[in-house]
Design an enzyme around this catalytic site. Sequence first.
Site, mmCIF file in Angstrom:
data_model
loop_
_atom_site.group_PDB
_atom_site.id
_atom_site.type_symbol
_atom_site.label_atom_id
_atom_site.label_comp_id
_atom_site.label_asym_id
_atom_site.label_seq_id
_atom_site.Cartn_x
_atom_site.Cartn_y
_atom_site.Cartn_z
ATOM 1 N N CYS A 179 0.154 -10.357 0.477
ATOM 2 C CA CYS A 179 -0.625 -9.133 0.690
ATOM 3 C C CYS A 179 -0.157 -8.315 1.883
ATOM 4 O O CYS A 179 -0.541 -7.160 2.030
ATOM 5 C CB CYS A 179 -2.102 -9.484 0.833
ATOM 6 S SG CYS A 179 -2.742 -10.447 -0.557
ATOM 7 N N HIS A 208 -5.154 -3.808 3.918
ATOM 8 C CA HIS A 208 -5.043 -4.462 2.612
ATOM 9 C C HIS A 208 -6.422 -4.524 1.981
ATOM 10 O O HIS A 208 -7.413 -4.878 2.633
ATOM 11 C CB HIS A 208 -4.467 -5.864 2.777
ATOM 12 C CG HIS A 208 -4.658 -6.731 1.589
ATOM 13 N ND1 HIS A 208 -4.317 -6.333 0.312
ATOM 14 C CD2 HIS A 208 -5.192 -7.991 1.470
ATOM 15 C CE1 HIS A 208 -4.626 -7.302 -0.537
ATOM 16 N NE2 HIS A 208 -5.146 -8.317 0.132
ATOM 17 N N ASN A 224 -8.182 -6.219 -5.854
ATOM 18 C CA ASN A 224 -7.180 -6.699 -4.900
ATOM 19 C C ASN A 224 -5.839 -6.792 -5.621
ATOM 20 O O ASN A 224 -5.636 -7.669 -6.459
ATOM 21 C CB ASN A 224 -7.606 -8.063 -4.356
ATOM 22 C CG ASN A 224 -6.632 -8.657 -3.366
ATOM 23 O OD1 ASN A 224 -5.458 -8.287 -3.334
ATOM 24 N ND2 ASN A 224 -7.107 -9.588 -2.560
#
Length: 319
Positions: free
Chosen positions: A119, A245, A275
């Site tokens: 990420c 993120h 996500n």
Amino acid sequence: MRIPAMVPGARILSFGGYQPDNVVTNDDLAARIDTNDEWIRTRVGIESRRVAGPSETIEDMAVQAGGKALAGSGLSPADVDLVIVATCSTEVPIPNAAASVAHRLGIVSPGAFDLNAACAGFCYALEVASAAVRGGSARNVLVIGAEKMTAWVDWTDRSTCIIFADGAGAAVVGPSHDEPGIGPVVWGSAGDLVEKITIADRTSFLHQDGQAVFRWATTAVHPIAREACERAGVKIDELAAFVPHQANLRIIEVIARKLGVPREKVADDIVHAGNTSSASIPLALARMAERGELVSGSQVLLAGYGAGLCYAAQVITVP
């Protein structure tokens, strides 16, 4: 190929983003597993997410996002000599995604490689691209974060299937002969916590210790982000936006509060994108740019964090 001269700095020229057409709502998930819309929104802040079709690949999504960024930059494919794809969800380790994506975009004989910092991948790749331009080993770099996280998710496990999604975001990085447009990176890793987010092998699904990751992210990330601002010489209240993120809306809100960034300046793309790991920051930037929420010349703080546990933050100037 002509070797570019070293330049004082690097900057982002443009953004591009892509999401699959298939929208999966919380109610859709509730029809398949033991969950409901309120439970999901309360815990992770997601209302819907995008899921790639069975035949849609990471390369397909990367080409879409990268093509938009390239078009927005005003450059031709011949002007790009390095392509970096940040990803942690490729189906196979060989061949890499970057070479195929470059070929499909008409970029001939570039340097091409994938980068896996999960990420934090886009922030890592952005620093590598910036260093390549500053050092003279590349003229212009296409940086893409692209993920098909849903290929690694157990759709009966509500701790993960409610969170992850698919998509791609991209940026073109080029030289800056005046003020640098990509600030110094602050990056690192917490290798003692690698087991908190794992995929054991190709027959396994993604496993995440959500509580441990939450505690780490809400404790460790804000000092890193603050240091990135200090290194860039930018005060928190001078930021036009904070784009972390898009892991979990609760995590995002805690980090922003500890930094002192007002809620209205914080990206919350996760609400309708889920996500998307290394794609989440560039995808959020591309969507914000499309909506006219980013003013050219303004300063934006980026912060990536996730599996590894890897982290990175830097301040960028909006193109």
